[in-house]
Design a protein around this motif. Sequence first.
Motif, PDB file in Angstrom:
ATOM      1  N   PHE A   1      18.166  42.065  35.356  1.00  0.00           N
ATOM      2  CA  PHE A   1      18.091  40.602  35.329  1.00  0.00           C
ATOM      3  C   PHE A   1      17.013  40.138  34.354  1.00  0.00           C
ATOM      4  O   PHE A   1      17.205  39.161  33.625  1.00  0.00           O
ATOM      5  CB  PHE A   1      17.814  40.062  36.735  1.00  0.00           C
ATOM      6  N   ASP A   2      15.867  40.839  34.346  1.00  0.00           N
ATOM      7  CA  ASP A   2      14.800  40.474  33.408  1.00  0.00           C
ATOM      8  C   ASP A   2      15.269  40.638  31.960  1.00  0.00           C
ATOM      9  O   ASP A   2      14.959  39.804  31.097  1.00  0.00           O
ATOM     10  CB  ASP A   2      13.568  41.354  33.645  1.00  0.00           C
TER      11      ASP A   2
ATOM     12  N   ALA B   1      18.401  40.476  30.888  1.00  0.00           N
ATOM     13  CA  ALA B   1      19.430  39.480  30.583  1.00  0.00           C
ATOM     14  C   ALA B   1      18.847  38.101  30.358  1.00  0.00           C
ATOM     15  O   ALA B   1      19.425  37.289  29.611  1.00  0.00           O
ATOM     16  CB  ALA B   1      20.456  39.432  31.716  1.00  0.00           C
ATOM     17  N   ASN B   2      17.681  37.793  30.964  1.00  0.00           N
ATOM     18  CA  ASN B   2      17.085  36.458  30.853  1.00  0.00           C
ATOM     19  C   ASN B   2      16.014  36.369  29.763  1.00  0.00           C
ATOM     20  O   ASN B   2      15.404  35.301  29.601  1.00  0.00           O
ATOM     21  CB  ASN B   2      16.470  36.049  32.198  1.00  0.00           C
ATOM     22  N   ASP B   3      15.798  37.441  29.018  1.00  0.00           N
ATOM     23  CA  ASP B   3      14.777  37.465  27.971  1.00  0.00           C
ATOM     24  C   ASP B   3      15.389  36.939  26.664  1.00  0.00           C
ATOM     25  O   ASP B   3      16.221  37.608  26.043  1.00  0.00           O
ATOM     26  CB  ASP B   3      14.253  38.886  27.786  1.00  0.00           C
ATOM     27  N   THR B   4      15.000  35.740  26.244  1.00  0.00           N
ATOM     28  CA  THR B   4      15.584  35.150  25.032  1.00  0.00           C
ATOM     29  C   THR B   4      15.171  35.914  23.772  1.00  0.00           C
ATOM     30  O   THR B   4      15.958  36.010  22.825  1.00  0.00           O
ATOM     31  CB  THR B   4      15.159  33.680  24.909  1.00  0.00           C
TER      32      THR B   4
ATOM     33  N   GLN C   1      17.417  38.784  23.525  1.00  0.00           N
ATOM     34  CA  GLN C   1      18.756  38.360  23.092  1.00  0.00           C
ATOM     35  C   GLN C   1      18.814  38.168  21.584  1.00  0.00           C
ATOM     36  O   GLN C   1      19.762  38.594  20.921  1.00  0.00           O
ATOM     37  CB  GLN C   1      19.147  37.070  23.814  1.00  0.00           C
TER      38      GLN C   1
ATOM     39  N   LYS D   1      12.649  47.015  33.012  1.00  0.00           N
ATOM     40  CA  LYS D   1      13.398  46.262  31.997  1.00  0.00           C
ATOM     41  C   LYS D   1      13.617  47.117  30.752  1.00  0.00           C
ATOM     42  O   LYS D   1      14.716  47.131  30.183  1.00  0.00           O
ATOM     43  CB  LYS D   1      12.660  44.977  31.631  1.00  0.00           C
TER      44      LYS D   1
END
Length: 268
Positions: free
Chosen positions: A53-54, A56-59, A62, A234
Amino acid sequence: MNSRERHRLMPAGAVAWAVLLFLYLPLAALVWMSFNAGPSALAWQGWGIHGYFDAANDTTLQRASVASLLLAAASTLVSTLLALPAAVASWHSRAAKSTALTVWIAVPLVVPEIVLALGTLLLFSALSIEPGFITVLFAHVVFCLPFAYLPIRARLAGIDRHLLEAAADLSATPWSAFRQITLPLAAPGIVAGAMLAFVASMNDYLTSYFLAGAGLTTLPMYIFSALKLGLTPKINAISTAIVGVAMLQLAGVSLVRRDRHPQTPLKT
């Protein structure tokens, strides 16, 4: 194989299994610790998926992933487009010229990567070109070219040249023979070379670090910078995803290379 030969091969088999365990047990541990519920990936504290989750939410992650994918796709396309005509030219050349061409293309495989990175950086500095996506792409194409070229050249070496002679006897033009015979028969090598080039570009850190400049961060660069803050679930989750993608690509290469003798109709 008789019992004596089997007995002689037993030590070699044990050594092979030991080497495989040495290589793959760390990967298994990495995947296992990516599901650690604790804040550190070094001490097991139960099952959890917060690392995924960490990630996937790290811009920032990305953006680095998108940059790496675009860079790998562009380098794969350019290196494959360069490798195909080079492999065909080598295949049609005499042995001495073919060997010389293969050696020149394979130079990036034997020269240390830091030397290539520094040389490329000096070249762009002398030309007053600012580091960025284009400079990294140029360097990636240079070291991805051998990965794309060698499988194509190996595939072409297995093609029966009598097929081209038969095509010429049937009044096929050189381009028609290439399009309908050489290209379909070389397709497994082209796909395999493109996949290897993609993996090589995706996994590169050193060249990207030297040539990326301040405005570009690739996925390996992100991982190395994140390691300075400690090994977390992560990081293991990101590494597990990369290993999974690499395994899928290798499986694709294996499936493509099974097709050794495709049937290709000739149209004149």
